[in-house]
Design a protein around this motif. Structure first.
Motif, PDB file in Angstrom:
ATOM      1  N   ARG A  87      39.240  30.056  38.024  1.00 61.49           N
ATOM      2  CA  ARG A  87      40.191  31.030  37.488  1.00 61.49           C
ATOM      3  C   ARG A  87      41.612  30.744  37.974  1.00 61.49           C
ATOM      4  O   ARG A  87      41.847  30.543  39.159  1.00 61.49           O
ATOM      5  N   GLN A  88      42.552  30.770  37.012  1.00 61.74           N
ATOM      6  CA  GLN A  88      43.956  30.591  37.346  1.00 61.74           C
ATOM      7  C   GLN A  88      44.640  31.926  37.633  1.00 61.74           C
ATOM      8  O   GLN A  88      45.648  31.977  38.327  1.00 61.74           O
ATOM      9  N   GLU A  89      44.086  32.998  37.048  1.00 57.85           N
ATOM     10  CA  GLU A  89      44.675  34.331  37.205  1.00 57.85           C
ATOM     11  C   GLU A  89      43.555  35.335  37.509  1.00 57.85           C
ATOM     12  O   GLU A  89      42.388  35.100  37.223  1.00 57.85           O
ATOM     13  N   ARG A  90      43.946  36.478  38.057  1.00 58.51           N
ATOM     14  CA  ARG A  90      42.991  37.533  38.368  1.00 58.51           C
ATOM     15  C   ARG A  90      42.389  38.111  37.081  1.00 58.51           C
ATOM     16  O   ARG A  90      43.090  38.302  36.089  1.00 58.51           O
ATOM     17  N   ASP A  91      41.100  38.380  37.109  1.00 64.75           N
ATOM     18  CA  ASP A  91      40.403  39.012  35.989  1.00 64.75           C
ATOM     19  C   ASP A  91      40.880  40.460  35.863  1.00 64.75           C
ATOM     20  O   ASP A  91      40.727  41.257  36.784  1.00 64.75           O
ATOM     21  N   THR A  92      41.462  40.807  34.702  1.00 66.60           N
ATOM     22  CA  THR A  92      42.012  42.155  34.522  1.00 66.60           C
ATOM     23  C   THR A  92      41.228  42.989  33.510  1.00 66.60           C
ATOM     24  O   THR A  92      41.743  43.969  32.963  1.00 66.60           O
ATOM     25  N   GLY A  93      39.968  42.591  33.214  1.00 65.39           N
ATOM     26  CA  GLY A  93      39.118  43.416  32.370  1.00 65.39           C
ATOM     27  C   GLY A  93      39.508  43.438  30.902  1.00 65.39           C
ATOM     28  O   GLY A  93      39.489  44.488  30.259  1.00 65.39           O
TER      29      GLY A  93
ATOM     30  N   ILE B  30      38.769  27.812  28.589  1.00 66.01           N
ATOM     31  CA  ILE B  30      37.883  26.971  29.403  1.00 66.01           C
ATOM     32  C   ILE B  30      38.616  26.402  30.607  1.00 66.01           C
ATOM     33  O   ILE B  30      38.121  26.440  31.738  1.00 66.01           O
ATOM     34  N   THR B  31      39.825  25.855  30.386  1.00 57.71           N
ATOM     35  CA  THR B  31      40.550  25.204  31.484  1.00 57.71           C
ATOM     36  C   THR B  31      41.129  26.205  32.475  1.00 57.71           C
ATOM     37  O   THR B  31      41.504  25.823  33.585  1.00 57.71           O
ATOM     38  N   ALA B  32      41.196  27.490  32.080  1.00 55.34           N
ATOM     39  CA  ALA B  32      41.662  28.528  33.000  1.00 55.34           C
ATOM     40  C   ALA B  32      40.502  29.179  33.742  1.00 55.34           C
ATOM     41  O   ALA B  32      40.695  30.166  34.462  1.00 55.34           O
ATOM     42  N   GLY B  33      39.269  28.635  33.551  1.00 52.75           N
ATOM     43  CA  GLY B  33      38.115  29.175  34.251  1.00 52.75           C
ATOM     44  C   GLY B  33      37.602  30.474  33.681  1.00 52.75           C
ATOM     45  O   GLY B  33      36.900  31.230  34.364  1.00 52.75           O
ATOM     46  N   VAL B  34      37.925  30.738  32.407  1.00 51.91           N
ATOM     47  CA  VAL B  34      37.504  31.977  31.742  1.00 51.91           C
ATOM     48  C   VAL B  34      36.309  31.673  30.837  1.00 51.91           C
ATOM     49  O   VAL B  34      36.377  30.748  30.017  1.00 51.91           O
ATOM     50  N   PRO B  35      35.194  32.413  30.957  1.00 53.27           N
ATOM     51  CA  PRO B  35      34.074  32.207  30.032  1.00 53.27           C
ATOM     52  C   PRO B  35      34.560  32.354  28.587  1.00 53.27           C
ATOM     53  O   PRO B  35      35.180  33.359  28.236  1.00 53.27           O
ATOM     54  N   THR B  36      34.292  31.338  27.775  1.00 48.67           N
ATOM     55  CA  THR B  36      34.885  31.288  26.438  1.00 48.67           C
ATOM     56  C   THR B  36      33.812  31.040  25.389  1.00 48.67           C
ATOM     57  O   THR B  36      33.127  30.011  25.420  1.00 48.67           O
ATOM     58  N   ILE B  37      33.695  31.976  24.469  1.00 46.51           N
ATOM     59  CA  ILE B  37      32.751  31.879  23.362  1.00 46.51           C
ATOM     60  C   ILE B  37      33.498  31.320  22.160  1.00 46.51           C
ATOM     61  O   ILE B  37      34.566  31.818  21.789  1.00 46.51           O
ATOM     62  N   GLY B  38      32.948  30.272  21.548  1.00 46.19           N
ATOM     63  CA  GLY B  38      33.603  29.640  20.411  1.00 46.19           C
ATOM     64  C   GLY B  38      33.028  30.112  19.090  1.00 46.19           C
ATOM     65  O   GLY B  38      31.806  30.209  18.931  1.00 46.19           O
TER      66      GLY B  38
END
Length: 368
Positions: free
Chosen positions: A194-200, A292-300
């Motif tokens: 993760r590049q940034e904090r998870d903000t929901g 993806i590159t920011a470490g965020v689960p990403t659905i395509g």
């Protein structure tokens, strides 16, 4: 170095964050290879600040009327030649897609012919070629024209290279990965965190192309976000095409859920909101890459081969959702439980191949 000049073209308009990211990656890699960089387009301020000239792109006769845009093309050519007199000019398609749309391909062929009238070299900078490209007879004309030109061809996948070969292209093809993806792999490092904090937030990246097939999935994604208490970010990465669609979805959900937090995000804020999201659900290739590159689960949600090829390459094809096979609820559960995982073995090989391809391109730029 002082005799080389590059003309960059693509969908380089304000609000197209995918093609802007591709152009920025070219500038980052090749600024030192060229005396001047000129963009044919109306780019965002981030690109304006790192190139030397901006020229409005001429019409390229997309459609049946091949004479459409002739005077604009002639005028643009004169302007380019006056800006860069007695120089070696390289025409660069930054990530350009070659699809199976006949009008799109006619425009591509017309543009190629036009550019080679006054440019010394042509560079196809890690573009993509759809699987059905060869179904159009004009694909063979494009492949033949490229083959007979002083061209360097780089593509994003083995599959794209095979399609171009089947269309009759015989010269070398350099296989790498998407240039914006490569740039983020280099800057963020592997594995992705993760590049940034998870903000929901659930960031839903829409795409106006074939929207009738995907609008139900976007609405399902929004409803799941409401059920789970996650803020919705209707996200546009190509404002000219997608921003109004985001506004429509926002209005619909605001009427249904007037107290649920949601917003419309566009332009350069799009990548930033994805970085802060719990989950990204993207119908745009670069929305997938940004997530993806920011470490965020990403659905395509793949509207074309570009997204499905990327997910297969990364070993995450189970994270693709198609209009006729809705698995969003299941995948969002998995994502929230940290089950999103990439196979880095293929990516490491892809990065290595891309690096070698860049070395080959630099040799091509400086070759006689």
């Amino acid at each position: 170095m002082d005799k080389y000049h590059a003309l960059l073209t693509g969908s380089l308009s304000v609000g197209n964050m995918g093609d802007s990211a591709l152009a920025k990656s070219f500038v980052s890699q090749h600024r030192s290879d060229y005396q001047t960089l000129t963009i044919l387009g109306n780019p965002s301020s981030e690109l304006v600040d790192v190139v030397d000239n901006i020229i409005d792109p001429p019409l390229m006769a997309i459609g049946r009327r091949f004479w459409n845009g002739y005077f604009e093309r002639r005028s643009s050519r004169k302007m380019i030649c006056s800006l860069l007199p007695e120089s070696e000019q390289h025409y660069v398609w930054v990530g350009g897609l070659m699809s199976n749309n006949i009008y799109h391909l006619r425009g591509r062929l017309e543009e190629l012919k036009w550019s080679l009238n006054f440019c010394n070299k042509f560079i196809y900078y890690f573009g993509d070629i759809e699987q059905r490209f060869g179904e159009q007879p004009i694909s063979k004309q494009l492949a033949s024209k490229l083959d007979r030109s002083n061209a360097w061809i780089g593509v994003r996948s083995v599959e794209a290279a095979e399609v171009l070969r089947e269309a009759g292209y015989k010269s070398p093809i350099h296989i790498g990965i998407d240039a914006a993806f490569y740039a983020r792999c280099m800057s963020n490092g592997l594995p992705f965190v993760r590049q940034e904090r998870d903000t929901g937030i659930v960031s839903i990246v829409v795409c106006n192309y074939e929207k009738e097939h995907f609008i139900k999935l976007w609405e399902i994604a929004g409803s799941i976000a409401v059920k789970r208490g996650l803020k919705i970010a209707w996200t546009s990465l190509v404002d000219r095409e997608d921003l109004e669609l985001c506004n429509e979805l926002y209005r619909k959900f605001r009427d249904e859920y007037p107290h649920h937090p949601m917003e419309v995000v566009s332009g350069k804020d799009g990548e930033q909101i994805i970085k802060r999201s719990s989950i990204c659900i993207s119908t745009r290739l670069h929305g997938c890459i940004f997530g993806i590159t920011a470490g965020v689960p990403t659905i395509g949600l793949p509207y074309s081969d570009k997204i499905s090829r990327l997910y297969q390459f990364l070993g995450i094809e189970n994270w693709l959702v198609y209009p006729d096979r809705d698995r969003l609820d299941e995948l969002i559960d998995l994502a929230l439980n940290n089950k999103f995982a990439i196979d880095y073995s293929s990516l490491n090989i892809g990065i290595e191949n891309h690096t070698k391809s860049l070395e080959s391109l630099r040799s091509f730029i400086k070759s006689p």
